[in-house]
Scaffold this active site. Structure first.
Site, PDB file in Angstrom:
ATOM      1  N   HIS A  64       0.823  -1.213   0.000  1.00 34.26           N
ATOM      2  CA  HIS A  64       0.000   0.000   0.000  1.00 34.26           C
ATOM      3  C   HIS A  64       0.850   1.253   0.000  1.00 34.26           C
ATOM      4  CE1 HIS A  64      -3.091   2.943   0.727  1.00 34.26           C
ATOM      5  NE2 HIS A  64      -2.445   3.375   1.792  1.00 34.26           N
ATOM      6  N   HIS A  66       0.688   5.614  -1.908  1.00 35.94           N
ATOM      7  CA  HIS A  66       0.101   6.605  -2.820  1.00 35.94           C
ATOM      8  C   HIS A  66       1.279   7.331  -3.467  1.00 35.94           C
ATOM      9  CE1 HIS A  66      -4.038   6.619  -0.889  1.00 35.94           C
ATOM     10  NE2 HIS A  66      -3.312   6.194   0.134  1.00 35.94           N
ATOM     11  N   GLU A 136      -8.743   5.612  -7.184  1.00 30.94           N
ATOM     12  CA  GLU A 136      -9.391   6.064  -5.962  1.00 30.94           C
ATOM     13  C   GLU A 136     -10.725   6.744  -6.265  1.00 30.94           C
ATOM     14  OE1 GLU A 136      -7.446   7.842  -2.121  1.00 30.94           O
ATOM     15  OE2 GLU A 136      -7.691   9.461  -3.573  1.00 30.94           O
ATOM     16  N   HIS A 176     -12.363   4.922  -1.244  1.00 30.94           N
ATOM     17  CA  HIS A 176     -11.327   5.386  -0.333  1.00 30.94           C
ATOM     18  C   HIS A 176     -11.458   4.883   1.094  1.00 30.94           C
ATOM     19  CE1 HIS A 176      -9.862   8.456   2.600  1.00 30.94           C
ATOM     20  NE2 HIS A 176      -8.754   8.287   1.903  1.00 30.94           N
ATOM     21  N   HIS A 203      -9.177   1.875   2.743  1.00 31.58           N
ATOM     22  CA  HIS A 203      -8.676   2.307   4.048  1.00 31.58           C
ATOM     23  C   HIS A 203      -9.815   2.156   5.057  1.00 31.58           C
ATOM     24  CE1 HIS A 203      -6.736   4.765   0.890  1.00 31.58           C
ATOM     25  NE2 HIS A 203      -5.656   4.785   1.655  1.00 31.58           N
ATOM     26  N   GLU A 206      -8.699   3.202  10.695  1.00 29.09           N
ATOM     27  CA  GLU A 206      -7.338   3.738  10.838  1.00 29.09           C
ATOM     28  C   GLU A 206      -7.163   4.499  12.139  1.00 29.09           C
ATOM     29  OE1 GLU A 206      -4.083   6.422   8.315  1.00 29.09           O
ATOM     30  OE2 GLU A 206      -6.099   6.094   7.516  1.00 29.09           O
ATOM     31  N   ASP A 310       2.414   3.182   3.106  1.00 24.16           N
ATOM     32  CA  ASP A 310       1.625   4.373   2.853  1.00 24.16           C
ATOM     33  C   ASP A 310       2.509   5.345   2.082  1.00 24.16           C
ATOM     34  OD1 ASP A 310      -0.618   6.124   2.854  1.00 24.16           O
ATOM     35  OD2 ASP A 310      -1.227   5.350   4.794  1.00 24.16           O
TER      36      ASP A 310
END
Length: 368
Positions: A64, A66, A136, A176, A203, A206, A310
């Protein structure tokens, strides 16, 4: 005949697990044999033994990130402030930022969430890595806008699926988070994923504020909703984020679930029953004051685990080996952390199981 060598390390991938006292025999080009170190040394008494470091085996995967959030700077602080930080950097996201980040990402097996079409186009054209690029989708919108977003998502999927190549990256979808889509839009995105047979990544669970928002419509995330003018009546109350996804039948689509920090035993049981893979991003979670997942509880229920970094917006590097190092400093044994990075990461990306076997090219073996 090329000189043979025995390679070993503190921990070696052998027979689907991370083991001590194991190794491989190589002629400098390929793997000729694998097994227990003492057995290899007895079979090849003339071959010198080379200790290659802490780990020897198939490469790990970063399940994972971005990439289009670029190379930082890295934010630390409460999660709602991080959301504000990412919103403020929205215009900087794109292909150029993703390419710069990819150049500094050591792993070539990656799960990347992209917020710009040009990033997905770049992935499919230039294949910076193998794995999955997830498109996304967000939307706290009225029903008519849901239909518009789903139509656009369908058109993109049709175009991108035609561009996939054997052995190249696959396209996926990322609704998302439970709180950032309406229930109708979440259902619609999951239905598209099933129709097009593409992987899902979400996600969830979290931060403490996310759980407070769903259970009681209280806490830091609820305050962020109020501040941003987002509707506070779009999601049900009294459910955890995981229970909410289960109620929407999202877990039946077997997404990979990123973070999974703020969960209780009932949540973990739901994830186990659905076969969901949980991708932990420990340095990001600690930096955003979310804590670490209940790893022992996940293992108790047999939930598959993987590791991700991340983005550089919340982690100081894109190297999943740094996640391994942090968890080991926190008391997790290498037999777990390395297996999560290697086997778990590949499972999260839908790739074939990791192997170390005779006949494979030496360039397919990694050590550090």
């Amino acid at each position: 005949m090329p000189e043979l060598e025995i390679w070993t390390a503190s921990w070696v991938w052998l027979d689907g697990a991370v083991r001590a006292d194991a190794g491989l025999v190589t002629d400098g080009r390929r793997v000729l044999a694998t097994g227990r170190l003492a057995e290899l040394q007895a079979r090849y008494p003339a071959a010198p033994t080379r200790v290659k470091g802490r780990y020897l085996g198939p490469p790990p995967a970063n399940a994972h990130t971005h990439l289009d959030l670029g190379l930082g700077p890295t934010f630390t602080g409460p999660f709602p402030d991080f959301v504000r930080y990412v919103i403020g950097r929205a215009e900087r996201r794109g292909r150029e930022a993703a390419a710069r980040a990819a150049a500094q990402a050591p792993q070539r097996l990656v799960g990347d969430i992209a917020a710009r079409e040009e990033v997905v186009d770049w992935w499919l054209a230039d294949a910076p890595a193998a794995g999955v690029v997830y498109w996304e989708v967000l939307g706290l919108v009225p029903p008519e806008r849901e239909a518009e977003i789903l139509r656009a998502t369908r058109e993109r999927l049709e175009r991108w699926k035609r561009r996939e190549r054997p052995g190249g990256p696959r396209v996926g979808l990322s609704p998302h988070a439970p709180y950032s889509l309406t229930p109708g839009l979440m259902r619609g995105v999951v239905a598209l994923a099933r129709e097009f047979e593409v992987p899902l990544q979400i996600h969830a669970a979290e931060s403490p504020g996310e759980r407070d928002y769903f259970l009681r419509r209280e806490g830091a995330l609820a305050r962020l909703f109020h501040e941003q003018g987002w509707p506070l009546d779009l999601h049900p109350t009294g459910l955890s984020p995981i229970a909410y996804l289960a109620e929407l039948e999202v877990l039946e689509a077997r997404p990979t679930l990123v973070h999974g920090v703020q969960v209780d035993e009932a949540d973990v049981r739901l994830l186990a029953e659905s076969g969901t893979v949980v991708v932990s991003c420990p340095r990001s979670n600690l930096g955003l004051e979310a804590g670490l997942p209940p790893f022992d509880l996940y293992l108790q229920y047999g939930v598959p685990l993987a590791l991700g970094t991340d983005s550089r917006a919340s982690a100081p590097s894109l190297d999943v080996r740094d996640e391994v190092a942090l968890l080991e400093r926190r008391g997790q044994p290498p037999e777990r952390t390395l297996a999560w990075a290697v086997a778990g990461g590949r499972a999260a990306l839908g790739l074939a199981p990791a192997v170390l076997q005779p006949g494979m090219e030496l360039e397919q073996v990694e050590f550090w």
